[in-house]
Design an enzyme around this catalytic site. Structure first.
Site, PDB file in Angstrom:
ATOM      1  N   HIS A 329      30.570  19.446  79.671  1.00  0.00           N
ATOM      2  CA  HIS A 329      30.522  20.901  79.802  1.00  0.00           C
ATOM      3  C   HIS A 329      30.854  21.384  81.206  1.00  0.00           C
ATOM      4  O   HIS A 329      31.491  22.421  81.386  1.00  0.00           O
ATOM      5  CB  HIS A 329      29.124  21.402  79.420  1.00  0.00           C
ATOM      6  CG  HIS A 329      28.911  21.414  77.944  1.00  0.00           C
ATOM      7  ND1 HIS A 329      27.679  21.282  77.361  1.00  0.00           N
ATOM      8  CD2 HIS A 329      29.790  21.556  76.933  1.00  0.00           C
ATOM      9  CE1 HIS A 329      27.809  21.326  76.051  1.00  0.00           C
ATOM     10  NE2 HIS A 329      29.080  21.493  75.770  1.00  0.00           N
ATOM     11  N   GLU A 565      51.407  20.758  61.454  1.00  0.00           N
ATOM     12  CA  GLU A 565      50.564  19.892  62.280  1.00  0.00           C
ATOM     13  C   GLU A 565      50.324  18.541  61.613  1.00  0.00           C
ATOM     14  O   GLU A 565      49.645  17.680  62.154  1.00  0.00           O
ATOM     15  CB  GLU A 565      49.238  20.582  62.612  1.00  0.00           C
ATOM     16  CG  GLU A 565      48.481  21.134  61.437  1.00  0.00           C
ATOM     17  CD  GLU A 565      47.212  21.895  61.857  1.00  0.00           C
ATOM     18  OE1 GLU A 565      46.765  21.785  62.999  1.00  0.00           O
ATOM     19  OE2 GLU A 565      46.663  22.589  60.977  1.00  0.00           O
ATOM     20  N   ASP A 589      47.055  18.634  66.631  1.00  0.00           N
ATOM     21  CA  ASP A 589      46.926  17.744  65.481  1.00  0.00           C
ATOM     22  C   ASP A 589      48.212  16.969  65.228  1.00  0.00           C
ATOM     23  O   ASP A 589      48.169  15.797  64.877  1.00  0.00           O
ATOM     24  CB  ASP A 589      46.532  18.543  64.232  1.00  0.00           C
ATOM     25  CG  ASP A 589      45.029  18.753  64.172  1.00  0.00           C
ATOM     26  OD1 ASP A 589      44.292  17.775  64.407  1.00  0.00           O
ATOM     27  OD2 ASP A 589      44.585  19.885  63.926  1.00  0.00           O
ATOM     28  N   CYS A 636      51.401  26.607  68.737  1.00  0.00           N
ATOM     29  CA  CYS A 636      50.077  27.131  69.093  1.00  0.00           C
ATOM     30  C   CYS A 636      49.119  26.052  69.585  1.00  0.00           C
ATOM     31  O   CYS A 636      47.951  26.310  69.805  1.00  0.00           O
ATOM     32  CB  CYS A 636      49.471  27.928  67.946  1.00  0.00           C
ATOM     33  SG  CYS A 636      49.187  26.947  66.473  1.00  0.00           S
TER      34      CYS A 636
HETATM   35  C1  PEP Z   1      46.577  22.362  66.685  1.00  0.00           C
HETATM   36  O1  PEP Z   1      46.220  21.442  65.926  1.00  0.00           O
HETATM   37  O2  PEP Z   1      47.452  22.227  67.561  1.00  0.00           O
HETATM   38  C2  PEP Z   1      45.945  23.695  66.596  1.00  0.00           C
HETATM   39  C3  PEP Z   1      46.387  24.722  67.297  1.00  0.00           C
HETATM   40  O3  PEP Z   1      44.876  23.813  65.780  1.00  0.00           O
HETATM   41  P1  PEP Z   1      43.404  23.342  66.180  1.00  0.00           P
HETATM   42  O4  PEP Z   1      43.437  22.938  67.639  1.00  0.00           O
HETATM   43  O5  PEP Z   1      42.524  24.512  65.926  1.00  0.00           O
HETATM   44  O6  PEP Z   1      43.171  22.194  65.255  1.00  0.00           O
HETATM   45 MG    MG Z   2      45.037  21.853  64.189  1.00  0.00          MG
END
Ligand code: PEP
Ligand code: MG
Length: 702
Positions: A329, A565, A589, A636
């Site tokens: 943390h 992903e 992912d 993302c």
């Molecule tokens: C990802 O897997 O890149 C993603 C944006 O989703 P999360 O990190 O929420 O699994």
């Molecule tokens: Mg993901």
């Protein structure tokens, strides 16, 4: 009273995750629920108490339930334990033998018994023992772990926690209980204030650390034990410190890195209350500051999240700890607060005298001791460049992210709630590329209702005005069980029922959420996105739900996209592209599934680099397929804000980067300085590399 004889068959015993499931379930009933292992019986509504039982795999436990809803509770608890509390079962042999042992009343106890442990008062405040380390010479450059990026130059302050003097005089049960109550409520107020303070500088997930602390303070087993000790004639401070030490020690000994973190949270919050009980000042930099009036670099054995959050940025330039991990943390907070940090530098740094000049490089993870004048000048120049860069990025945050040769990239935000939506608009986000809706479902005992969800989505849509907001449907399961869902046991949670798979298996969850999103859509520009799509079948099933609900509610169509992903989705992107409006690549992912490296693995996570050419090839393929079908593609995952990755992703043709809120201005500024044609060359070269290291060494920055 109902009594259950059960066996814990989770492979790691009743560790944090299954314990959490058990506690959350027990709390749903009015009856008292106790769990006994060996000769210890504790409340099953207390996470701390269950952890301190140290129940191992195959161990028998007895649960007794007393109250108006005991029959219902007994059934639910028995089912949950038998189903593995969200995890996979062990062999039946161990289960049956332990069950037999339980019936005979001699269940084995392979945890740690703490009934007889007594903690000496002097040990309460963590004290660093004598450190034997080689003295560090001037000019030495200590290579440690990068905790939080940024450069700091200045004198160090050796930070040590002051010992707390405790009054042992017992002033009667009522007085001591009142004293405790007053300290607890002040501590709760301090934690609320600290949370607010962190929220101003970071986002909700970092501030949530202090919610965990507040939960710990309200833990029934903790309070019960302290009250018991007071009733037995101990002063409140003595009772408190003894119980905190016993429980933190018991948790820490269970040899689980996740639990070790909970133990340090418990010690942190325990010390806060102890100081209040003892009337001791919190460790503060003020005295040193009053003498020197010089901003400093804190060097400590370790720092708690509370200490880190309380550092005044005008006085603390950065910090270096002897121990600690990048995912603790403290390091997470430092990154969120923009405080350069180097961690796990080893005990020798504790030998450094206050006032020693250093250069701390939180990006490289180094600490340069008593640097030469030229090194200081170079570091200050780099620092100045960094500051100017940030200031420029902030001042131009609202400008579009268009490369020098005219390629426009949408820069949008990854958010977890309304607060971050508001911050994102201020920092120039073109929209929201990923609203993680999990935040609405976690830390509760029932799923949120359609109306609750509707209200939240509507507020976020309104906060973003005309800018688009991509609402991702619930991405949960496996490693993030919801206690109110009877999730299947998972041997391998990341490869199990999660994301869209889970929602399709629990259609009522998806239907409620879709209704709420569709109803909120008219208050802004909402789009919908499904996580973890592995093939067209899942996509079609999810789309059919939307279509059915939309027709029923007589609402206009909504744009539908999917996350890419799972490698199968990237490989099938040409076909999937015909059935969606957009793709958003989840590189977190996608990287873990492509490289077969758990994204949370303590030693592998650092190698799970999204700039691996295999991942880049999947991204390239996805972009090509989408563009051929006239669809756009975003990224993302965390890679989208990595300065070395930005030119490559742009060069691969990605249309949108969705990044964490604080990264928006710098990513936009970086794009404005890029040349798209050069990015394309960089991308081609990166695709031809053999390893992630080669991609990074390739100096693709422009
Ligand atoms: C990802 O897997 O890149 C993603 C944006 O989703 P999360 O990190 O929420 O699994
Ligand atoms: Mg993901």
């Amino acid at each position: 009273m109902q009594e259950l004889d059960l066996v814990i068959h989770n492979s790691a015993g009743l560790h944090a995750r299954p314990a959490r499931v058990l506690v959350d379930l027990a709390k749903q009933f009015k009856s008292t629920v106790h769990i006994r292992a060996g000769n210890k019986r504790v409340s099953a509504k207390s996470m701390i108490a269950i952890l301190t039982l140290g129940v191992g795999c195959g161990q028998a436990v007895q649960i007794d339930i007393n109250g108006e809803d005991e029959a219902l509770a007994a059934e639910a608890l028995a089912t949950a334990v038998r189903e593995g509390l969200g995890e996979g079962p062990e062999t039946h042999d161990s289960v049956n033998s332990a069950l037999a042992a339980a019936r005979n009343g001699n269940g084995t106890h392979n945890g740690h018994s703490h009934a007889e442990s007594s903690i000496a008062v002097a040990d309460v405040v963590p004290v660093i023992g004598p450190i034997r380390a080689e003295p560090i010479k001037a000019g030495a450059n200590i290579q440690a772990i990068a905790g939080a990026p940024g450069i700091a130059v200045g004198p160090i302050l050796r930070y040590e926690r002051a010992r707390i003097e405790i009054n042992h005089t017992f002033s009667g049960v009522d007085n001591e209980l009142q004293h405790l109550q007053a300290a607890l409520s002040t501590a709760q107020q301090q934690l609320v204030a600290l949370r607010e303070q962190v929220l101003l500088r970071a986002d909700a997930s970092e501030a949530a650390i202090f919610d965990v602390h507040r939960d710990l303070l309200a833990d029934p087993a903790l309070l019960e034990a302290v009250h018991g000790a007071i009733q037995a004639g101990q002063a409140a401070a003595v009772a408190w410190q003894t119980v905190i030490n016993q429980q933190a020690e018991a948790i820490a000994q269970l040899d689980d890195p996740l639990l070790a973190e909970r133990a340090s949270d418990l010690r942190d919050v325990g010390e806060r209350v102890l100081r209040l009980l003892a009337g001791a000042e919190a460790a503060s930099l003020d005295e040193h500051w009053a003498k020197t009036k010089q901003p400093m670099i804190v060097v400590a054995y370790d720092l708690t999240p509370s200490e880190t959050a309380a550092f005044d940025p005008a006085k603390v330039l950065g910090f270096c700890t002897a121990v600690g991990g990048p995912n603790a943390h403290t390091a997470i907070l430092a990154r969120a607060l923009g405080l350069p940090a180097v961690i796990s530098a080893g005990p020798s740094v504790l030998e450094l005298a206050t006032g020693t000049e250093v250069i701390l490089d939180g990006t490289a993870g180094t600490l340069l001791i008593s640097p030469a004048a030229e090194a200081i000048t170079a570091a200050k120049t780099a620092q100045q460049r960094e500051r100017e860069h940030k200031a420029l990025a902030m001042s131009s945050a609202k400008l579009p992210a268009t490369t020098v040769d005219g390629q426009h990239i949408e820069v949008v935000a990854n958010i977890g709630g309304l607060n971050e939506a508001q911050q994102a608009t201020t920092l120039g986000a073109d929209g929201v590329g990923l609203l993680r809706t999990e935040f609405l479902f976690l830390e509760r005992t029932q799923a949120p209702t359609e109306d609750e969800q509707f209200a939240t989505y509507r507020e976020i849509a309104q906060a973003m005005g005309a800018a688009p907001v991509i609402v991702r449907t619930l991405d949960i399961g496996g490693d993030k069980p919801l206690p109110y869902l009877a999730l299947p046991t998972e041997e391998n949670p990341f490869l199990g029922e999660r994301g869209i798979r889970l929602c399709l298996a629990h259609p009522e969850l998806l239907q409620t959420q879709v209704r709420a999103i569709l109803r909120a859509a008219s208050f802004g520009r909402l789009r919908i996105m499904f996580p973890m799509i592995a093939d067209a079948g899942e996509l079609r099933a999810a789309k059919a739900e939307i279509e059915r609900i939309r027709a029923e509610l007589q609402l206009p169509p909504i744009e539908i996209g999917i996350m890419i992903e799972v490698p199968s989705a990237a490989l099938m992107a040409d076909l999937l592209a015909n059935e969606v409006d957009f793709f958003s690549i989840g590189t977190n992912d996608l990287t873990q599934y492509t490289l077969a490296m758990d994204r949370t693995h303590p030693t592998l996570a650092a190698q799970a680099d999204g700039l691996h050419p295999a991942v880049l090839r999947l991204i390239a393929r996805t972009v090509e397929a989408a563009h051929a079908a006239g669809k756009w593609v975003g990224v993302c995952g965390e890679l989208g804000a990595d300065p070395q990755a930005v030119p490559i992703l742009v060069g691969l043709g990605v249309d949108e980067l969705s990044v964490s809120v604080p990264a928006i201005p710098t990513v936009k500024a970086q794009i404005r300085a890029l040349n798209f044609a050069q990015c394309q060359t960089s991308a081609r070269r990166a695709l031809a590399c053999a390893t992630a290291a080669e991609v990074r060494q390739g100096a693709f920055d422009q």
